[in-house]
Scaffold this motif. Sequence first.
Motif, PDB file in Angstrom:
ATOM      1  N   THR A   1       0.810  -1.214   0.000  1.00 27.84           N
ATOM      2  CA  THR A   1       0.000   0.000   0.000  1.00 27.84           C
ATOM      3  C   THR A   1       0.845   1.266   0.000  1.00 27.84           C
ATOM      4  N   SER A   2       2.064   1.179   0.527  1.00 27.86           N
ATOM      5  CA  SER A   2       2.951   2.342   0.490  1.00 27.86           C
ATOM      6  C   SER A   2       4.389   1.906   0.738  1.00 27.86           C
ATOM      7  N   MET A   3       5.304   2.797   0.376  1.00 28.59           N
ATOM      8  CA  MET A   3       6.725   2.527   0.563  1.00 28.59           C
ATOM      9  C   MET A   3       7.410   3.864   0.814  1.00 28.59           C
ATOM     10  N   ARG A   4       8.270   3.879   1.811  1.00 26.21           N
ATOM     11  CA  ARG A   4       8.981   5.110   2.156  1.00 26.21           C
ATOM     12  C   ARG A   4      10.400   4.753   2.589  1.00 26.21           C
ATOM     13  N   GLY A   5      11.366   5.528   2.134  1.00 24.60           N
ATOM     14  CA  GLY A   5      12.745   5.259   2.481  1.00 24.60           C
ATOM     15  C   GLY A   5      13.409   6.428   3.171  1.00 24.60           C
ATOM     16  N   THR A   6      14.400   6.113   3.994  1.00 29.77           N
ATOM     17  CA  THR A   6      15.239   7.111   4.633  1.00 29.77           C
ATOM     18  C   THR A   6      16.586   6.468   4.965  1.00 29.77           C
TER      19      THR A   6
ATOM     20  N   THR B   1      15.526  -8.238   6.480  1.00 33.75           N
ATOM     21  CA  THR B   1      14.164  -7.726   6.544  1.00 33.75           C
ATOM     22  C   THR B   1      13.541  -8.144   7.868  1.00 33.75           C
ATOM     23  N   VAL B   2      12.641  -7.308   8.356  1.00 35.61           N
ATOM     24  CA  VAL B   2      11.856  -7.626   9.542  1.00 35.61           C
ATOM     25  C   VAL B   2      10.402  -7.377   9.165  1.00 35.61           C
ATOM     26  N   ALA B   3       9.562  -8.393   9.337  1.00 30.43           N
ATOM     27  CA  ALA B   3       8.160  -8.267   8.930  1.00 30.43           C
ATOM     28  C   ALA B   3       7.235  -8.448  10.116  1.00 30.43           C
ATOM     29  N   GLY B   4       6.233  -7.598  10.168  1.00 31.43           N
ATOM     30  CA  GLY B   4       5.138  -7.747  11.120  1.00 31.43           C
ATOM     31  C   GLY B   4       3.909  -8.184  10.356  1.00 31.43           C
ATOM     32  N   ASP B   5       2.756  -7.753  10.795  1.00 32.70           N
ATOM     33  CA  ASP B   5       1.507  -8.124  10.144  1.00 32.70           C
ATOM     34  C   ASP B   5       1.302  -7.363   8.841  1.00 32.70           C
ATOM     35  N   ASP B   6       1.575  -6.045   8.879  1.00 32.91           N
ATOM     36  CA  ASP B   6       1.340  -5.219   7.697  1.00 32.91           C
ATOM     37  C   ASP B   6       2.489  -4.256   7.396  1.00 32.91           C
ATOM     38  N   THR B   7       3.647  -4.499   8.006  1.00 39.23           N
ATOM     39  CA  THR B   7       4.784  -3.603   7.844  1.00 39.23           C
ATOM     40  C   THR B   7       6.071  -4.403   7.688  1.00 39.23           C
ATOM     41  N   ILE B   8       6.925  -3.949   6.773  1.00 36.53           N
ATOM     42  CA  ILE B   8       8.237  -4.573   6.550  1.00 36.53           C
ATOM     43  C   ILE B   8       9.297  -3.491   6.668  1.00 36.53           C
ATOM     44  N   LEU B   9      10.357  -3.792   7.391  1.00 31.76           N
ATOM     45  CA  LEU B   9      11.519  -2.919   7.445  1.00 31.76           C
ATOM     46  C   LEU B   9      12.643  -3.627   6.701  1.00 31.76           C
ATOM     47  N   VAL B  10      13.156  -2.973   5.667  1.00 27.38           N
ATOM     48  CA  VAL B  10      14.262  -3.521   4.885  1.00 27.38           C
ATOM     49  C   VAL B  10      15.506  -2.713   5.246  1.00 27.38           C
ATOM     50  N   VAL B  11      16.546  -3.395   5.731  1.00 26.80           N
ATOM     51  CA  VAL B  11      17.797  -2.745   6.108  1.00 26.80           C
ATOM     52  C   VAL B  11      18.809  -2.986   4.999  1.00 26.80           C
TER      53      VAL B  11
ATOM     54  N   LYS C   1      18.157   4.064  -2.665  1.00 24.20           N
ATOM     55  CA  LYS C   1      17.526   4.799  -3.762  1.00 24.20           C
ATOM     56  C   LYS C   1      17.324   3.897  -4.982  1.00 24.20           C
ATOM     57  N   ARG C   2      18.312   3.088  -5.294  1.00 25.81           N
ATOM     58  CA  ARG C   2      18.219   2.184  -6.436  1.00 25.81           C
ATOM     59  C   ARG C   2      17.185   1.090  -6.174  1.00 25.81           C
ATOM     60  N   LEU C   3      17.219   0.503  -4.984  1.00 25.07           N
ATOM     61  CA  LEU C   3      16.284  -0.582  -4.678  1.00 25.07           C
ATOM     62  C   LEU C   3      14.845  -0.084  -4.551  1.00 25.07           C
ATOM     63  N   GLU C   4      14.648   1.127  -4.080  1.00 24.13           N
ATOM     64  CA  GLU C   4      13.287   1.675  -4.052  1.00 24.13           C
ATOM     65  C   GLU C   4      12.696   1.716  -5.455  1.00 24.13           C
ATOM     66  N   ALA C   5      13.505   2.105  -6.415  1.00 26.89           N
ATOM     67  CA  ALA C   5      13.033   2.138  -7.801  1.00 26.89           C
ATOM     68  C   ALA C   5      12.718   0.721  -8.291  1.00 26.89           C
ATOM     69  N   GLU C   6      13.594  -0.242  -7.983  1.00 26.98           N
ATOM     70  CA  GLU C   6      13.355  -1.638  -8.378  1.00 26.98           C
ATOM     71  C   GLU C   6      12.102  -2.184  -7.703  1.00 26.98           C
ATOM     72  N   PHE C   7      11.946  -1.916  -6.402  1.00 26.98           N
ATOM     73  CA  PHE C   7      10.788  -2.411  -5.670  1.00 26.98           C
ATOM     74  C   PHE C   7       9.500  -1.802  -6.211  1.00 26.98           C
ATOM     75  N   SER C   8       9.550  -0.542  -6.611  1.00 21.03           N
ATOM     76  CA  SER C   8       8.354   0.098  -7.174  1.00 21.03           C
ATOM     77  C   SER C   8       7.855  -0.642  -8.397  1.00 21.03           C
ATOM     78  N   ILE C   9       8.789  -1.114  -9.208  1.00 21.83           N
ATOM     79  CA  ILE C   9       8.425  -1.889 -10.404  1.00 21.83           C
ATOM     80  C   ILE C   9       7.974  -3.294  -9.993  1.00 21.83           C
ATOM     81  N   LEU C  10       8.771  -3.961  -9.167  1.00 20.02           N
ATOM     82  CA  LEU C  10       8.491  -5.350  -8.762  1.00 20.02           C
ATOM     83  C   LEU C  10       7.196  -5.451  -7.979  1.00 20.02           C
TER      84      LEU C  10
END
Length: 69
Positions: free
Chosen positions: A2-7, A38-48, A56-65
């Motif tokens: 449903t959403s993706m945000r990076g920092t 990765t750490v996953a809960g019920d509706d949230t994933i944290l990717v380290v 920045k590169r993987l966010e673009a790849e994940f957006s497509i995938l």
Amino acid sequence: VTSMRGTNNLILIKTSPGNANGVASLIDSLNKPEIVGTVAGDDTILVVLDSENDRKRLEAEFSILLRKP
């Protein structure tokens, strides 16, 4: 997804309830060396990641995938 945000070297991915584990498993199966884990809960994933540049590169790849613009 449903959403993706990076920092910095982190990506936070939100899914519909109950689907985070499946998406995290998909991400893990990519076997990308820049993904520390990765750490996953019920509706949230944290990717380290190794670095902000990788994020920045993987966010673009994940957006497509994961089909999340």
